[in-house]
Design an enzyme around this catalytic site. Structure first.
Site, PDB file in Angstrom:
ATOM      1  N   ASP A 409       0.825  -1.197   0.000  1.00  0.00           N
ATOM      2  CA  ASP A 409       0.000   0.000   0.000  1.00  0.00           C
ATOM      3  C   ASP A 409       0.867   1.259   0.000  1.00  0.00           C
ATOM      4  OD1 ASP A 409      -2.905   0.885   0.530  1.00  0.00           O
ATOM      5  OD2 ASP A 409      -1.775   1.987   2.065  1.00  0.00           O
ATOM      6  N   GLU A 438       1.488  -0.568  -5.088  1.00  0.00           N
ATOM      7  CA  GLU A 438       0.254   0.199  -5.263  1.00  0.00           C
ATOM      8  C   GLU A 438       0.584   1.680  -5.183  1.00  0.00           C
ATOM      9  OE1 GLU A 438      -1.633   2.018  -2.708  1.00  0.00           O
ATOM     10  OE2 GLU A 438      -3.677   1.983  -3.454  1.00  0.00           O
TER      11      GLU A 438
END
Lengths: 690, 690
Positions: A409, A438
């Site tokens: 993330d 990401e």
């Protein structure tokens, strides 16, 4: 290409400034005379090489690395050039001879199998015997310099015999004798013998060999790094009532496996913080029972190494992983390196966070936006070594639980050196671990993350909707140098992104975006069941956030809805599995079609036995038609022979002639997924297509 | 851009693995934690950079180096970026702030003056104050985080005050106090003060600053490296009778100076070997009195440091150099590192040559061609350090005789490391020495020689005759990366090359090739008087060698012939001198013209005050006409205003309107050399052109 293990060794030749120096010269300073002074060959312009060798290229097991260099020497001597490669754990180089192209360019290739880090470089040298042989061939029979030339050659062959052993040594000594004595023409014939040339190449002393300036690296991953279909879902929404548990997810695993997915990606499964917990639709006024965002990690129950008690226990997670494996699915976890204010780290390691002048910890802010439920780590802390080690121990923990894929993330909000170290260290021990970046951010940042080690990367696919945008973007993604290190993993939607095209395109819009993702990219993913159930309502107009987003609440999904894309997805995934052309991106080519709403592209295997041609109607509202122009030569189709186009989606078969052909697509069935079958010419009077 | 000397220093911040480590961590190995772990800024993609910094770029005094990099950090912090440069003899860096472009690209520039080697690199760091200021600006007035944010900013300013001295320290301390206390809006105003931002930039601690991976070099030459007109002639042909002497050349120097040349280049002036001397037209059967090739250097009278007795003495040469200087001409000598068989080196240093098995020395051969009058040096000899030093001593000898330009014969037949060392060593002491590479060979080899240090390079110009060829080739020569290190010196003819175009083009052909050379390239040369006297007969059909070549015999030239191009050359050289646009190549642009026999291009000074537009009829036999299309915007011409075209060759002035204009050129006057004069808009009702 020949291939033989060769011990790694320094280039031959006495060190400069030592051998052969006259006494008076030895007294003068020799510092100004450079190393490698008698190395006459230059090696430059090596490809593939990323940022002067600062970063490795990437491959998966079974792929090849095609290496090219410019190599040349002064004068008109012939040179020899070898490509050297080895796994970093091997001591000796494997070598393959490189072949000359035009304009002093040379090419060689090697195949990688063993996962991990391999090294490659190039060595070249003046090939004295080949040069001599080349000259000899051009000497007229009455050249008075023929006898001395043959004598010089015989000396070279004798010297090689001394370096060789066994039968080779005897063969070389015999050849030297035949070149040294006898009738001139017989001597020349012996000198020009092809078998002798091969023996001489094998025992070349490689005097003054040049090594390319750098040893370069290729990181070899397993196949899943290149190709796979991902399915993301929230386990807490998997129960008929209340908070779903991992144990409730078995039917969902069946469902995803039946649709043909390869990877199940779970949002963070850890305890969720309570202070400043966000309510439904990201409000700062949660109601009792609101479940909070899974990315606000950490509470009194534990942090990044714990399972949220409402999802179950670590044992439940282990059973979940096993159940997935039993269905041919691999589990990917989320790595979100940030803390909720009640994460245990906050009390145990306050020095890992940034403090305000009043001593309180600084929560995440990007004024005027505030994220009071998130404390970012302060990577500038003096205690960084402990922080780095702790974060790596989180990865190690889940690797020990048989997780081999991590979706990371927001990696672009943590320092680049940290990721390079963490990924490098983990993969050094576990080369089968894959990291997906990401990072929806600026292009240079996304590329840097890919270069420093991320196996795959999220992309701008979501925001590329027109033919021009898709063509430009996927051409960039699939051509060097980017394609050497940046592996796209494309998503039509994520829990964070409900693109405008999906909001307004209806069911055809979802189909269009799905087929583009699944065929333009070897790796793609969807966030479901929101995707297959056509969830399209934004939080407010102009927003890309979902209304009633699963990030903040539990949703109940009716998987049996008749308008679900489940069957369509299953169909496309089956075609992907059956057609190796769709398992990589390198062969992607776009083809001309005279309607801006129609896009056409193809992928093919290297051997040309599998050719997939995709045509998509990008307009979710209207039927579109046009004439497409196929490059028949690329597909080895003769212009006067028919070829069969088999639409695997619709099932129809068409017999096409020539490059120009008409296509028409309705939004309700917005794509052709053609297999191109070439006509096989036979003596018999009937047609075969392969 | 600000510019301030800054002491060279390592990046700030405690060494990784030392400060702040907890005792238990210090016991673990820290080897796996990399240096620079807290350096958050990335600097990559720097231009100009040749082969990852392996080679320098080139400039002349007064030119600028425009540097661009990609620089960025994780997260959304602001960064600062400086370009650092210094002469290699300076200890401290000069710095200029780089400015952000788009897409994380930054640009800065510096100007070089002092000849020699300069270094440049880039440093960047997270600009904590600018990041904080940026956030502060976006905070709403009622943001509850405003007071703690202002307190944090005041701390930063206080810390900077402690690093500053004198008035700056007091100003910073005052600002810190104003930010720390008072009404919120007044505090914010004090924090956002522009003068404070500038002070903070000056005293930035540059914590965890990133240095670009390499320090790059730029070699700065004097102006003559970029621009000049060269004239080559054989002094031995300068006498009315017998063997010309250097002392006979004064009228020839007057003649060349009057034509406007800058450099006089002499073929080798050394004693010429007698054994295997070549006869007229390169025969191997010389007649008594044949003078031999000046490139067969060395006889009992001496070698590379001697003057051919028939040309005169070393004193005569000194007088020749002085006479040239008095006429504004600089003398370039030929460096041909090879020996005639009777060169003194052969007897004194037989180990510097390759030997055949019978002990005899190997002469130059490229079967079936033989050059018995030439012994090449064997650079693979064990005695190479002595050979290298002796060859360098030849250059040193002539440098001591005030020669500062060397035209190097066939550098591509000697090893690359030798030239890199020799040129580097000579220029280290004498940065004003220029080396011209006479390598008519494969492109990669020519580029390598330019990269490793040759100041200028011969080109393929002679063989580029069509519009397509000229456009492609000069676009390549004048654009990066090649233009950063490869300076073309273009010759329509040389004693070795009488191109087909000159053989068949007649007087117009010579004019065409001359005006192309003199305007496409800032540096060009001709071999005269063969050129201006239109010498066009090849040794035999299909050959590019001159018949009765001056390489092998003395020629008498009638410089007064009425068809001589002397006046035309004088005219073009005068235009070159008067128009700075023609003194460099960087601005060269080709313009569309709808006739393949007409070529159109322009050069302009950076400030746009001098714009030269050249149109050449490439057809030496027919009148050609066409419509050309000028990029008016590039020349800052408004499409509705007239502009004046003044043909400096023909003298005519034309008033043109708009982009499209008609041109027509006769082979007898095959070129327009236009100066473009823009209309100056004034209140008064008459026209000015600048």
């Amino acid at each position: 290409m020949s291939r033989a293990p060769v011990a790694g060794r320094a280039s031959a030749g006495p060190a400069p400034g030592s051998a052969g120096l006259k006494p008076d010269l030895q007294e003068r300073p020799v510092a100004a005379l450079p190393d490698g002074s008698r190395v006459r060959v230059v090696i430059e312009g090596l490809t593939p090489e990323i940022d002067a060798g600062r970063f490795p290229i990437k491959r998966v097991s079974g792929e090849s690395v095609i290496v090219e260099v410019d190599a040349f020497a002064d004068g008109h001597d012939r040179i020899a050039c070898v490509l050297r490669h080895r796994h970093e754990a091997e001591r000796d180089w494997h070598e393959t001879r490189m072949q000359p192209l035009v304009n002093d360019r040379w090419r060689g290739a090697f195949t990688v199998q063993r996962p991990g880090r391999h090294l490659y470089t190039v060595q070249a040298w003046v090939d004295a015997f080949a040069s001599w042989r080349h000259d000899l061939r051009r000497r007229p029979g009455d050249d008075p310099d023929l006898p001395p030339a043959l004598a010089a050659g015989a000396q070279m062959v004798e010297a090689a015999a001394a370096r060789a052993g066994g039968a080779d040594a005897r063969a070389l000594a015999d050849a030297a004798a035949r070149i040294a004595r006898g009738a001139i023409e017989a001597r020349r014939e012996a000198a020009l013998d092809d078998a002798l040339a091969q023996l001489m190449a094998r025992y070349d002393a490689r005097r003054f060999a040049a090594d390319y300036a750098r040893e370069l690296a290729v990181v070899v991953d397993r196949e899943r790094a290149r190709c796979g279909a991902w399915y993301e879902f929230f386990p807490r929404s998997c129960s008929e009532t209340g908070h779903g548990r991992l144990a409730d997810c078995m039917p969902r695993l069946d469902y995803a496996a039946a649709m043909g997915f390869d990877v199940i990606y779970l949002p963070p499964i850890h305890p969720i913080g309570r202070s400043f917990r966000k309510g439904r639709n990201n409000t700062t006024t949660p109601e009792p029972g609101d479940v909070g965002s899974p990315w606000a990690i950490g509470a009194k129950e534990g942090g990044h190494k714990s399972v949220h008690p409402e999802l179950g226990t670590l044992d439940d997670f282990r059973r979940f992983v096993e159940a997935a494996q039993a269905r041919g699915l691999e589990v990917a976890l989320d790595l979100a390196f940030q803390c909720a204010p009640d994460h245990p780290y906050v009390g145990e390691h306050p020095e890992w966070f940034r403090h305000r002048p009043d001593g309180s910890i600084q929560y995440a802010e990007n004024p005027p936006k505030k994220y009071q439920d998130i404390y970012p780590f302060d990577f500038e802390t003096d205690d960084w070594p402990a922080l780095w080690r702790e974060l790596k121990s989180i990865v190690d923990f889940w690797v020990a639980e048989n997780v081999r894929i991590f979706r990371v993330d927001n990696p672009h909000t943590k320092p680049f050196p940290f990721w390079e170290w963490l990924i490098g260290e983990v993969k050094r021990v576990h080369p089968d671990v894959l990291f997906l970046s990401e990072a929806f951010t600026r292009p240079k940042v996304m590329h840097r993350l890919a270069k420093l080690g991320f196996t795959q990367s999220y992309t701008y696919f979501t925001w590329r909707n027109t033919k021009h945008e898709l063509t430009a973007y996927f051409t960039e993604l699939t051509t060097p140098p980017g394609s050497e290190y940046f592996r796209p993993n494309v998503w039509p939607n994520t829990p964070d992104i409900l693109n405008e095209f999906l909001q307004f395109g209806g069911r055809p819009g979802f189909m269009i975006r799905f087929v583009l993702a699944a065929t333009l990219a070897a790796t793609y993913g969807i966030y479901g069941p929101a995707f297959e159930l056509l969830e399209a309502e934004p939080r407010e107009p102009g927003s890309e956030e979902y209304r009633n987003s699963e990030k903040y609440e539990i949703r109940r999904w009716n998987l049996q809805r008749p308008d679900s894309l489940r069957d369509f997805i299953t169909h496309v995934n089956r075609i992907r599995r059956e057609h190796p052309a769709l398992h990589s991106n390198a062969s992607l080519q776009f083809h001309a079609i005279d309607n801006e709403q129609l896009i056409c592209y193809s992928k093919a295997t290297d051997d040309g036995t599998d050719i997939v041609l995709v045509i998509v109607n990008l307009d979710p509202h209207h039927r579109q038609s046009g004439w497409l122009e196929l490059p028949l030569e690329r597909f080895c189709i003769e212009s006067d022979r028919p070829y069969q186009m088999h639409d695997l989606l619709g099932g129809a078969r068409y017999l096409w002639h020539g490059a120009r052909n008409y296509v028409e697509l309705d939004p309700q069935a917005p794509a052709h997924l053609f297999i191109l079958r070439r006509h096989l010419r036979r003596e018999q009077d009937f047609d075969y297509y392969m």
